[in-house]
Design an enzyme around this catalytic site. Structure first.
Site, PDB file in Angstrom:
ATOM      1  CG  ASP A 181      -5.397  11.993  -9.718  1.00  0.00           C
ATOM      2  OD1 ASP A 181      -6.161  11.372 -11.093  1.00  0.00           O
ATOM      3  OD2 ASP A 181      -4.844  12.690  -8.723  1.00  0.00           O
ATOM      4  CD  GLU A 265      -8.579  11.016 -12.043  1.00  0.00           C
ATOM      5  OE1 GLU A 265      -9.142   9.717 -11.314  1.00  0.00           O
ATOM      6  OE2 GLU A 265      -8.453  12.294 -11.619  1.00  0.00           O
ATOM      7  CB  CYS A 329       2.560   1.735  -3.402  1.00  0.00           C
ATOM      8  SG  CYS A 329       3.975   2.224  -3.469  1.00  0.00           S
ATOM      9  CB  CYS A 351       7.576  -0.691  -0.691  1.00  0.00           C
ATOM     10  SG  CYS A 351       7.219   1.341  -1.936  1.00  0.00           S
ATOM     11  CG  ASP A 358      -2.897  15.285  -6.077  1.00  0.00           C
ATOM     12  OD1 ASP A 358      -4.181  14.302  -5.968  1.00  0.00           O
ATOM     13  OD2 ASP A 358      -3.067  16.837  -5.928  1.00  0.00           O
TER      14      ASP A 358
END
Ligand SMILES: [Zn+2]
Length: 395
Positions: A181, A265, A329, A351, A358
């Protein structure tokens, strides 16, 4: 691509210009054959057919045969690469080249002994039919350069640029997948939890660059002072470029060797850097301006990293739609912008899973799943992602 100022003698310039003319002639012939094509007609000749025609033409025209076959052949190859890029949609259609504007040719199958260093500031490169041509040795020649391109700009300055296409690195065959990422707080985060930082300019160097940029805006056009400031800026930027390249090479080699599949990405880096143009040309003062200089360097680093990965791990790089990867998440799949507690911290509101923001995004990318928007199954476009854009490449 590392570019060097080429210093041909007047006699060599004639030889180089002949190569340019031949490359342009072959290129323009190829353009013409493709331009004449209309739907319904026989297909325009492919590379093999044009290559055969070139051999024929060299038999028929003495002036063409007197030139370098590799230069002419390469012009054809470059044209077909340009057509392939056009059909892929990444480049514009190749067009006619004009004398005095597009002067250049490519030489391939360059061997290590074709490039030599003469002394601290000078090197020489072997050009077929022209001989040894000197160039200014302003930085190290990339190792493994297999081809170079010689160009002459409108100011009649000659340059040589060496290109290195790295050998693909074999997959480790462990079945391991990594997500990468482009981070906000670091250059890149891996799904393994590693945080990578691309070196930019040091604090002191960034200060100095900002000072120089301000001085440049005050310097009179065409003055000696302006030229001196420009040179000093160029040296600083070259430093940052070298560091970034080094980081890109090391990082891409490491990833390609360690993982079978690398997911990144899919960001339109060109578009993102373009949209913020202007911030670095007229930088503000202090920290923000410095940060934006370094962000520009990092933005360029990210694009280069992905390109290099594709070179070194062909077929093993997957681009993942980044929509919501940083709000979702990784542990439970719940997507909420509130979970992104800060730039650095992700804490899931459903949760309670907590992670570096990142790294959480990198894990979503590694999973490669289409991350859904809150309240529906649709995959949203990148426009819905919180802004992570980087200003233009300052360097
Ligand atoms: Zn969760």
């Amino acid at each position: 691509m590392s570019r060097y100022r080429l210093l041909p003698t007047p006699a060599q310039q004639i030889g180089l210009l002949t190569h340019c003319a031949h490359a342009r002639f072959v290129w323009n012939l190829a353009v013409e054959q493709h331009a004449n094509w209309r739907p319904g007609r026989a297909p325009a000749p492919d590379y093999r057919e044009q290559s055969r025609q070139l051999t024929e033409a060299r038999g028929a025209f003495e002036w063409l045969a007197a030139g370098s076959q590799t230069v002419q052949q390469q012009a054809l190859r470059d044209f077909h690469q340009a057509m392939a890029n056009f059909f892929r949609g990444t480049h514009r259609k190749p067009n006619w080249r004009k004398a005095g504007v597009h002067e250049g040719f490519r030489q391939v199958a360059v061997r290590a002994e074709h490039v030599q260093r003469l002394n601290r500031k000078t090197g020489r490169v072997w050009v077929p039919k022209v001989g040894w041509v000197r160039f200014r040795w302003t930085r190290a020649i990339p190792t493994g350069a297999k081809s170079y391109r010689v160009t002459c700009d409108r100011a009649r300055r000659w340059h040589v640029a060496f290109a290195v296409v790295p050998e693909p690195i074999p997959a480790p065959r462990t079945g391991h997948i990594v997500g990468v990422d482009r981070g906000v707080t670091v250059s890149a985060a891996l799904s393994t939890g590693e945080l990578l930082t691309c070196p930019g300019l040091s604090e002191g160097e960034a200060d100095r660059l900002l000072k120089l940029l301000r001085r440049l805006s005050r310097a009179r056009r065409g003055s000696n002072r302006r030229q001196r400031v420009k040179n000093a800026i160029a040296i600083l930027k070259a430093k940052a470029v070298d560091r970034r390249k080094d980081w890109v090479e090391k990082t891409s080699t490491g990833l390609a060797a360690r993982y079978d599949l690398i997911r990144v990405e899919d960001l339109n880096v060109v578009g993102m850097t373009r949209s913020a143009r202007g911030t670095v040309e007229r930088p503000g003062r202090g920290v923000r301006a410095k940060a934006s200089l370094n962000r520009g360097i990092l933005a360029a680093g990210w694009g280069q990293l992905v390109a290099r990965l594709e070179d070194k791990a062909p077929g093993r790089v997957e681009k993942i739609n980044p929509a919501f990867t940083s709000q979702t998440c990784w542990a439970c799949g719940h997507c909420a912008s509130e979970s992104r507690e800060s730039q650095a911290v992700f804490r899931c509101v459903a949760c309670g899973h907590q992670a570096n923001a990142d790294v959480n995004a990198a894990r979503n990318i590694a999973a490669g799943r289409a991350v859904t928007a809150r309240g529906g199954d649709r995959v949203a476009g990148p426009a819905n992602r919180e802004p992570q854009f980087a200003p233009p490449s300052a360097v």
